[in-house]
Design a protein around this motif. Sequence first.
Motif, short mmCIF file in Angstrom:
data_model
loop_
_atom_site.label_atom_id
_atom_site.label_comp_id
_atom_site.label_asym_id
_atom_site.label_seq_id
_atom_site.Cartn_x
_atom_site.Cartn_y
_atom_site.Cartn_z
N ARG A 59 9.49 -109.73 -38.28
CA ARG A 59 9.89 -108.45 -37.70
C ARG A 59 8.75 -107.44 -37.80
O ARG A 59 8.46 -106.72 -36.84
N LYS A 60 8.07 -107.38 -38.93
CA LYS A 60 6.95 -106.46 -39.10
C LYS A 60 5.80 -106.80 -38.15
O LYS A 60 5.15 -105.90 -37.62
N GLN A 61 5.56 -108.09 -37.93
CA GLN A 61 4.51 -108.50 -37.00
C GLN A 61 4.85 -108.10 -35.57
O GLN A 61 3.99 -107.65 -34.81
N GLN A 62 6.12 -108.24 -35.19
CA GLN A 62 6.55 -107.84 -33.84
C GLN A 62 6.37 -106.34 -33.65
O GLN A 62 5.89 -105.90 -32.59
N ILE A 63 6.73 -105.57 -34.65
CA ILE A 63 6.57 -104.12 -34.57
C ILE A 63 5.10 -103.75 -34.47
O ILE A 63 4.72 -102.89 -33.66
N ARG A 64 4.26 -104.40 -35.25
CA ARG A 64 2.81 -104.14 -35.23
C ARG A 64 2.24 -104.43 -33.84
O ARG A 64 1.45 -103.66 -33.31
N ARG A 65 2.65 -105.56 -33.23
CA ARG A 65 2.16 -105.90 -31.89
C ARG A 65 2.58 -104.85 -30.86
O ARG A 65 1.80 -104.47 -30.00
N LYS A 66 3.82 -104.38 -30.96
CA LYS A 66 4.29 -103.35 -30.03
C LYS A 66 3.49 -102.06 -30.20
O LYS A 66 3.09 -101.42 -29.21
N LEU A 67 3.25 -101.66 -31.45
CA LEU A 67 2.47 -100.44 -31.69
C LEU A 67 1.03 -100.61 -31.19
O LEU A 67 0.48 -99.69 -30.58
N ASP A 68 0.44 -101.76 -31.44
CA ASP A 68 -0.92 -102.00 -30.98
C ASP A 68 -1.03 -101.93 -29.46
O ASP A 68 -1.98 -101.39 -28.92
N SER A 69 -0.02 -102.45 -28.77
CA SER A 69 -0.05 -102.44 -27.31
C SER A 69 0.09 -101.01 -26.76
O SER A 69 -0.41 -100.71 -25.68
N LEU A 70 0.74 -100.13 -27.50
CA LEU A 70 0.87 -98.74 -27.07
C LEU A 70 -0.45 -98.00 -27.11
O LEU A 70 -0.68 -97.06 -26.35
N PHE A 71 -1.32 -98.40 -28.01
CA PHE A 71 -2.57 -97.67 -28.22
C PHE A 71 -3.79 -98.39 -27.65
O PHE A 71 -4.91 -98.03 -27.98
N GLU A 72 -3.58 -99.35 -26.81
CA GLU A 72 -4.70 -100.06 -26.17
C GLU A 72 -5.23 -99.29 -25.00
O GLU A 72 -4.60 -98.53 -24.36
#
Length: 72
Positions: A59-72
Amino acid sequence: MKKYIVDRFEGEYAVCEKEDLTLVNILRSKLPAETKEGDCLVEKDDGSFYIDIEATKDRKQQIRRKLDSLFE
């Protein structure tokens, strides 16, 4: 077995999200001492709880990926 995600702590309760996205209050004293916000919990048939470490990590990895994609 029922599954929950710890949303937050309020006093002696952990406010947890159930699989149907509703919230429920669970006494902190019923949870493992190391329980943190964001942890995935599983309630066993005997009413005790344990932290699902793998589900929490995923779950934490999924959240991290979503956050990373927002700031690309």
